[in-house]
Design a protein around this motif. Structure first.
Motif, mmCIF file in Angstrom:
data_model
loop_
_atom_site.group_PDB
_atom_site.id
_atom_site.type_symbol
_atom_site.label_atom_id
_atom_site.label_comp_id
_atom_site.label_asym_id
_atom_site.label_seq_id
_atom_site.Cartn_x
_atom_site.Cartn_y
_atom_site.Cartn_z
ATOM 1 N N ARG A 339 0.921 -1.159 -0.054
ATOM 2 C CA ARG A 339 -0.072 0.057 -0.105
ATOM 3 C C ARG A 339 1.030 1.232 -0.047
ATOM 4 N NH1 ARG A 339 -4.780 1.792 4.301
ATOM 5 N NH2 ARG A 339 -2.750 2.046 5.697
ATOM 6 N N TYR A 346 -2.455 11.643 -5.992
ATOM 7 C CA TYR A 346 -2.500 9.959 -6.231
ATOM 8 C C TYR A 346 -3.845 9.371 -6.141
ATOM 9 C CZ TYR A 346 2.718 11.263 -6.226
ATOM 10 O OH TYR A 346 3.600 11.921 -6.431
ATOM 11 N N GLY A 347 -4.802 10.304 -5.743
ATOM 12 C CA GLY A 347 -6.028 9.633 -5.453
ATOM 13 C C GLY A 347 -7.110 9.588 -6.373
ATOM 14 N N ARG A 352 -4.965 5.092 -9.220
ATOM 15 C CA ARG A 352 -5.472 3.922 -8.605
ATOM 16 C C ARG A 352 -5.527 2.658 -9.402
ATOM 17 N NH1 ARG A 352 -7.554 5.284 -3.391
ATOM 18 N NH2 ARG A 352 -8.008 7.581 -2.959
ATOM 19 N N GLU A 356 -3.174 -0.511 -9.046
ATOM 20 C CA GLU A 356 -4.185 -1.809 -8.959
ATOM 21 C C GLU A 356 -3.519 -2.865 -9.744
ATOM 22 O OE1 GLU A 356 -8.986 -2.901 -9.239
ATOM 23 O OE2 GLU A 356 -7.956 -2.038 -10.720
ATOM 24 N N GLU A 361 -2.037 -1.285 -3.083
ATOM 25 C CA GLU A 361 -3.533 -0.336 -2.744
ATOM 26 C C GLU A 361 -3.053 1.353 -2.430
ATOM 27 O OE1 GLU A 361 -4.983 -2.051 0.825
ATOM 28 O OE2 GLU A 361 -5.510 -3.929 -0.100
ATOM 29 N N VAL A 362 -4.031 2.064 -2.305
ATOM 30 C CA VAL A 362 -4.018 3.608 -2.094
ATOM 31 C C VAL A 362 -4.548 3.900 -1.207
ATOM 32 C CG1 VAL A 362 -3.913 5.786 -3.549
ATOM 33 C CG2 VAL A 362 -3.343 3.782 -4.782
ATOM 34 N N LEU A 448 -13.422 2.012 -7.700
ATOM 35 C CA LEU A 448 -12.169 2.410 -6.792
ATOM 36 C C LEU A 448 -12.429 3.521 -6.139
ATOM 37 C CD1 LEU A 448 -9.386 1.927 -9.760
ATOM 38 C CD2 LEU A 448 -9.881 0.261 -7.952
ATOM 39 N N ALA A 452 -12.236 3.985 -1.905
ATOM 40 C CA ALA A 452 -11.231 5.091 -1.439
ATOM 41 C C ALA A 452 -11.921 5.769 -0.431
ATOM 42 C CB ALA A 452 -10.762 6.022 -2.567
#
Length: 521
Positions: A339, A346-347, A352, A356, A361-362, A448, A452
């Motif tokens: 992660r 980066y969101g 992502r 993936e 994971e983020v 995704l 989040a």
């Protein structure tokens, strides 16, 4: 031919003065543990086994470069320090009367590393040493971030940019065929011996300036046409590269109408190439208020110890999140994180999705989808992708519609539209659906985004994000401020990356040095 360092101490070796150095200094670290940080055998692929004169030991030159980046010295000043600075002599294990080396030794050493693809060797060695010391173990969580690196070249206006590109083309042709270069110069209207000096004319008057720029463009087009019509010249790589650059600059700065006369492009189009001397740097911005020209330095760092695990460089106009995957790919399979933590850059879904694919994971903030008119944001609606339904804050539910066959979109977007009979009597209508109905757009890979949001709804995860993410800013601050990494010393992305990687080595030596001192205490 590779020559290795001789560990034999002589009567006049500066190593006898080791006790004078501060125990936590980089000079003491290189003097006591330099052979663990950088080794001659690591550079064996860069040298011939049997042919040529014996080289300066590459471990010695590598240490000189580390000290030069640490103190912000040029090659010439670094060699002066080798000759006169006792701390450097102790760190390099040289005699007190050692005269130093020619500054071009560092130039050739950097070129040798770049030629053989070994510019990251010392950085990778610090990661190996950190693993040996137990600082890095397994796929620990990591932080991602970036910082601007200003380009070494000056931003050029249209006239100077085109003239500098023509000069590069003339120099490339001259290196291949001096006679052809002379013929090319004689066929041009302007003199290009000093490309920064603009042709004579009234550059303050707008109409006169536009006419002069047209003449500059036409002269550049003549040079380009003459070179491209000669297959032998275009067969030379440096000529073809210079011609391609000039054509890109002409197309960027001018447009051609039906009368085949170039005219300066109007509007607020973004200039991609801003310098003929470093065509890879780009104008960018870290925030809407902070603009710069150059590159972005991207880095990954461990959350457990202050060590940078990956470093890369990109043009200044590229998005941070697009380079998250490259930072992961740099690392060994057994140390890649499960992660990563980052800021909003980066969101987004693209970053992502890229991570993936690498099974990473983020944990990062999600861009808010709050409408500009102040209506209730999308985050207040419950989106159930399993049942393909959306529930509003008042409990009304509507299905997510598939795109019509005659109105399919390549973006994969779908829509959930609430019925008018649900929205009209709703007490939140003015804040939610002032037009009478509310649409919720379901983006591609909405799964995704929803995952989040669920992670960010956990107070422990939110606390982990806001407490952990700033740690990498201190490490980037060391590169930028302590080791003068805000501005590149070199032209071109690859040499600038070289500087970024070697300053990252200095950052990693802080925790490594502390651990080594603790072991030998």
């Amino acid at each position: 031919m590779l020559r290795v360092a001789d560990g034999q101490q002589g009567l006049f070796d500066a190593a006898w003065c080791l006790a004078l150095l501060a125990e936590e200094s980089i000079y003491a670290l290189l003097a006591e543990h330099g052979e663990r940080i950088v080794r001659d055998e690591d550079f064996a692929d860069c040298y011939s086994e049997r042919h040529g004169r014996p080289s300066i030991p590459p471990s010695l030159l590598a240490k000189v470069m580390l000290l030069a980046y640490r103190d912000g010295l040029s090659d010439e000043r670094a060699m002066e320090a080798v000759r006169f600075d006792l701390r450097w002599k102790i760190a390099l294990d040289l005699p007190v009367d050692h005269p130093g080396f020619d500054p071009t030794s560092l130039v050739r050493f950097r070129a040798r590393l770049l030629l053989h693809g070994k510019e990251r060797l010392v950085f990778e060695r610090t990661l190996e040493l950190a693993s040996e010391l137990g600082l890095l173990s397994g796929p620990a969580e990591q932080i991602l971030d970036s910082t601007p690196m200003l380009g070494a070249a000056a931003v050029q206006d249209t006239a100077v940019l085109v003239r500098a590109a023509v000069r590069k083309l003339l120099d490339a042709v001259n290196a291949v065929d001096e006679e052809a270069a002379g013929d090319l110069r004689s066929g041009l209207r302007f003199d290009y011996s000093k490309p920064r000096v603009k042709p004579e004319g009234d550059w303050q008057d707008r109409e006169a300036r536009m006419r002069l720029l047209v003449e500059v463009a036409m002269d550049a087009a003549r040079a380009l046409q003459a070179v491209e019509s000669d297959p032998e010249l275009m067969a030379a790589g440096q000529v073809a590269e210079a011609a391609t650059l000039l054509r890109e600059i002409i197309g960027q700065e001018f447009e051609v109408a039906d009368d085949d006369v170039p005219r300066v492009r109007r509007g607020r189009g973004v200039r991609q190439i801003v310098s003929a001397h470093d065509p890879e740097m780009r104008p960018g911005r870290k925030t809407p208020a902070k603009r710069f020209t150059g590159y972005k330095l991207h880095a990954a760092a461990s959350t457990e110890v202050p060590i940078l695990t990956a470093v890369s460089l990109s043009p200044g106009n590229e998005h941070d999140g697009h380079h998250a995957g490259a930072l992961i790919d740099q690392q060994r399979e057994d140390t890649r994180p499960k992660r990563v933590i980052g800021d909003t850059a980066y969101g987004n879904v693209e970053a992502r999705e890229e991570l993936e694919q690498r099974q990473v994971e983020v944990l990062a903030p999600v861009h808010s989808s709050s409408p500009k008119d102040g209506t209730i944001p999308k985050e207040r609606f419950t989106i159930d992708l399993e049942s393909d339904t959306v529930t509003c804050p008042e409990g009304n539910r509507t299905p997510i519609y598939k795109p019509r066959a005659n109105r399919k979109t390549t973006s994969g977007e779908r829509v959930a539209r609430f019925a008018q009979e649900d929205c009209e009597p709703c007490p939140l209508r003015q804040r939610c659906a002032p037009g009478g109905q509310r649409d919720i757009r379901i983006r591609r890979r909405e799964d995704l985004r929803q995952a989040a949001l669920r992670a960010l709804s956990d107070p422990a995860e939110r606390d982990n994000l806001y407490r952990t993410r700033p740690r990498i800013e201190r490490l980037l601050g060391l590169i930028v401020h302590r080791y003068q990494g805000r501005k590149s010393r070199y032209l071109g992305a690859r040499k600038s990356t070289f500087q970024a990687v070697w300053t990252a080595v200095l950052v990693n030596l802080h925790p490594i040095g502390a651990t080594l001192r603790a072991q030998t205490a």
